[in-house]
Design an enzyme around this catalytic site. Structure first.
Site, PDB file in Angstrom:
ATOM      1  CG  HIS A  78     -72.948 -57.845 -56.412  1.00 63.32           C
ATOM      2  ND1 HIS A  78     -72.847 -56.672 -55.706  1.00 63.32           N
ATOM      3  CD2 HIS A  78     -71.875 -57.914 -57.231  1.00 63.32           C
ATOM      4  CE1 HIS A  78     -71.722 -56.067 -56.076  1.00 63.32           C
ATOM      5  NE2 HIS A  78     -71.113 -56.794 -56.993  1.00 63.32           N
TER       6      HIS A  78
ATOM      7  CD  GLU B 235     -64.841 -51.221 -57.732  1.00 65.89           C
ATOM      8  OE1 GLU B 235     -65.911 -51.602 -58.222  1.00 65.89           O
ATOM      9  OE2 GLU B 235     -64.094 -51.981 -57.085  1.00 65.89           O
TER      10      GLU B 235
ATOM     11  CG  ASP C 100     -69.193 -50.648 -56.604  1.00 66.00           C
ATOM     12  OD1 ASP C 100     -70.256 -50.499 -55.985  1.00 66.00           O
ATOM     13  OD2 ASP C 100     -68.541 -51.695 -56.577  1.00 66.00           O
TER      14      ASP C 100
ATOM     15  CB  CYS D 247     -65.122 -55.343 -65.711  1.00 66.90           C
ATOM     16  SG  CYS D 247     -64.719 -54.591 -64.135  1.00 66.90           S
TER      17      CYS D 247
HETATM   18  C1  PEP Z   1     -68.390 -52.706 -60.715  1.00 64.59           C
HETATM   19  O1  PEP Z   1     -68.497 -52.127 -59.627  1.00 64.59           O
HETATM   20  O2  PEP Z   1     -68.704 -52.182 -61.805  1.00 64.59           O
HETATM   21  C2  PEP Z   1     -67.887 -54.086 -60.791  1.00 64.59           C
HETATM   22  C3  PEP Z   1     -67.632 -54.659 -61.945  1.00 64.59           C
HETATM   23  O3  PEP Z   1     -67.750 -54.770 -59.637  1.00 64.59           O
HETATM   24  P1  PEP Z   1     -68.997 -55.315 -58.800  1.00 64.59           P
HETATM   25  O4  PEP Z   1     -70.218 -55.205 -59.641  1.00 64.59           O
HETATM   26  O5  PEP Z   1     -68.706 -56.719 -58.420  1.00 64.59           O
HETATM   27  O6  PEP Z   1     -69.029 -54.400 -57.608  1.00 64.59           O
HETATM   28 MG    MG Z   2     -67.532 -52.921 -57.864  1.00 58.45          MG
END
Ligand code: PEP
Ligand code: MG
Length: 591
Positions: free
Chosen positions: A214, A457, A481, A528
């Site tokens: 993140h 995910e 994920d 996403c």
């Molecule tokens: C993902 O896991 O791809 C996602 C978009 O959520 P995050 O990156 O916040 O875990």
């Molecule tokens: Mg995620």
């Protein structure tokens, strides 16, 4: 001497500037530039603080004298002598003066910068005894910083008092010296990174972290060059070193020779020109050559990011990571009104375009607070995070759902639920949404219609995607994920980053099946995760039938360029070949 360090490229482009090296324990010191007229006052603050620390040691020495030699160990006396000597050390004093006078750093920043310089000299000493004096140096620095806390600067920005760790960094004002600064740190938390949005750093380097950690994701949203997982960088780079970051290849060049500098300066200009050319696509609709419309959405972290999403050509927000509203608040979670105003502000900022708000997804590498990082459990990424945490705290979850429903009265809102895997979680979540609506009805508070979607995910969710399609209005694939859990690779661990493979056939199989099942069920499926923003993967995703991509705003035009060049009907058979291959990456390179 020129040398290079290799890490993982995170955010594109080239940055050239001087290094600001921040030791992990020194992040909580305010960093800001002063005006030249304030130099004298700032020098006095350090001198007064140092004198106060010296005075304190003298007092301790006196009381030791009064106790008599019998009652006080010889070591304590020796230690105080060492501390006194270090406090009066000329190099420390001269160095601090340099940072204040020449670089216009505030007193605290100047002190920790010089600490970094002198610490390194201690590290290099051969004599064990002398090398261990580094700990004393850190202690006396703390003493001076402590004394300075009692004599607040007249110059510090007004919000400094009580600012959190990340916020203090964000107090970085304009760069008065006009030299770009590159932040080099061992580690930065996602919320630290978020606070850098207002800072002047031209690039970031961290020792640890993976490409889809993140921290990396937030760095990408800042759209300035960044490299993570550069192992010993915070050790090898010295404060004030000239540094080049190549955010495309992950290379960091330290102390570049004039030839290398000229080469990168040229490439930096090329990047700027290429970006300028991409701007021409801003208002072009994202449609393939054979007429397939493609939705390009933005991922955002804060309501204010909506403006940038619109300016980047996004046709909506596909992922608002609401957890950033909850982080770095020492556990004081935002109440319903505060959240409602934040979501409403994002909705209004998007000027009628849809906004997908994800319910809070904290845990693993996104702790609520850095101090609350989960060290008690062996596998926090498999622990109480995201929807699991929400369902374990119904009052908190209902508060967020009510705030989202209320914001939906002001525009198009979609609610997205992260990390679902079980039918029971689906049932509980949907009944919570009904409950939140009933609570608002009882209170007579207006709210709007929302679509509810699930993130796919966790591999289990991808494998039983039909169940999700039955219960939800739309799906969004969180590939970050999905890759982590399918391949059992910690997305934030640089030591296994080479195995974190978006093109692993197992990952592509799950992704392709989710897109296909969505098409058969007639329900929208978006991606996403970071794969959606990688222009090298656009053609493959289009070939798999994806028509909705959500990404960091900075990526939108590069992906749009690929969409405009693509012929979706020709990509379909090719994509099937790619996902059936043992080495999909090789087919992608060949094409
Ligand atoms: C993902 O896991 O791809 C996602 C978009 O959520 P995050 O990156 O916040 O875990
Ligand atoms: Mg995620």
């Amino acid at each position: 001497m020129t040398f290079s360090i290799h890490g993982l490229p995170v955010a594109r482009g080239i940055a050239i500037g001087r290094a600001v090296v921040v030791g992990s324990t020194r992040m909580d010191v305010a960093h800001y530039f002063i005006e030249p007229a304030q130099i004298v006052a700032e020098l006095e603050r350090v001198r007064d603080a140092r004198d106060a620390a010296v005075h304190e040691i003298h007092r301790m020495q006196e009381s030791i004298e009064q106790m008599g030699p019998k009652d006080t160990p010889h070591e304590l006396r020796a230690l105080l002598d060492v501390h006194l000597m270090l406090l009066q050390d000329e190099e420390l004093e001269e160095g601090v003066k340099y940072w204040i006078k020449e670089r216009l750093y505030n007193a605290e920043w100047a002190l920790v910068s010089q600490l970094e310089v002198v610490s390194r000299q201690f590290d290099e000493m051969e004599d064990d005894y002398l090398r261990e004096r580094k700990a004393d140096l850190e202690q006396i620095t703390d003493k001076i910083l402590q004394a300075m806390r009692g004599m607040p600067s007249q110059l510090a920005p007004p919000s400094e008092a009580g600012a959190s760790k990340g916020e203090q960094q964000a107090l970085m004002l304009e760069d008065k010296t006009d030299v770009p600064l590159i932040l080099v740190a061992h580690d930065l938390s996602p919320s630290d990174m978020l606070h850098f949005k207002q800072s002047v750093f031209a690039g970031f380097v961290t020792d640890v972290g993976g490409k889809t950690s993140h921290t990396a994701i937030v760095a990408r949203s800042l759209d300035i060059p960044a490299v993570v997982g550069a192992r010993l960088s915070s050790h090898l780079v010295k404060p004030d070193d000239w540094v080049i970051i190549d955010g495309d290849s992950g290379v960091i060049v330290v102390d570049p020779s004039p030839i290398i500098l000229a080469e990168y300066t040229y490439r930096q200009r090329q990047v700027v020109l290429a970006r300028g050319r991409l701007q021409r696509l801003l208002h072009t609709p994202a449609v393939t050559r054979d007429g397939e419309k493609v939705e390009l959405l933005a991922n955002i972290e804060m309501p204010d990011d909506a403006a940038n999403a619109v300016a980047s050509g996004a046709v909506g927000v596909g992922l608002f990571r609401s957890e950033f509203l909850f982080m770095g608040r020492q556990g004081d979670l935002p109440n319903e009104d505060e959240q409602y105003l934040a979501y409403r502000s994002a909705v209004e900022g998007m000027q009628g375009l849809p906004v997908t708000i994800r319910t809070v997804d904290v845990g693993a590498d996104k702790p609520l607070d850095d101090a609350l990082r989960d060290t008690a459990h062996l596998n926090p990424a498999l622990g109480l995070r995201a929807i699991r945490w929400c369902l374990s705290d119904p009052a908190m979850f209902l508060t967020q759902l009510r705030a989202m429903l209320r914001a939906a009265a002001h525009g198009q809102v979609r609610i997205l639920i992260p990390m679902l895997a079980h039918a029971s979680e689906i049932r509980q979540t949907l009944s919570m949404v009904d409950h939140a609506r009933a609570q608002l009805d009882n209170r007579g508070v207006p709210y709007g219609d929302v679509q509810i979607g699930a993130m796919i995910e966790i591999p289990a969710a991808a494998l039983m995607v039909k169940l999700f399609l039955k219960h939800f209005d739309f799906l969004s694939v969180g590939t970050n994920d999905l890759i982590q859990y399918t391949l059992a690779i910690d997305r934030a661990d640089e030591t296994v980053a080479h195995l974190y493979d978006p093109l692993h056939p197992a990952v592509l199989g799950l992704l392709a099946n989710t897109i296909e099942q969505g098409r058969l069920a007639g329900k929208p499926v978006s991606v996403c995760g970071e794969m959606a923003g990688d222009p090298q993967l656009t053609r493959l995703l289009l070939g798999l039938g994806l028509r909705s991509f959500s990404m960091q705003p900075a990526q939108i035009l590069s992906v749009k360029q690929e969409v405009l060049r693509a012929d979706a009907s020709k990509l379909t058979p090719w994509a099937q070949e790619v996902i059936a291959d043992e080495h999909p990456a090789s087919l992608l390179i060949e094409s």
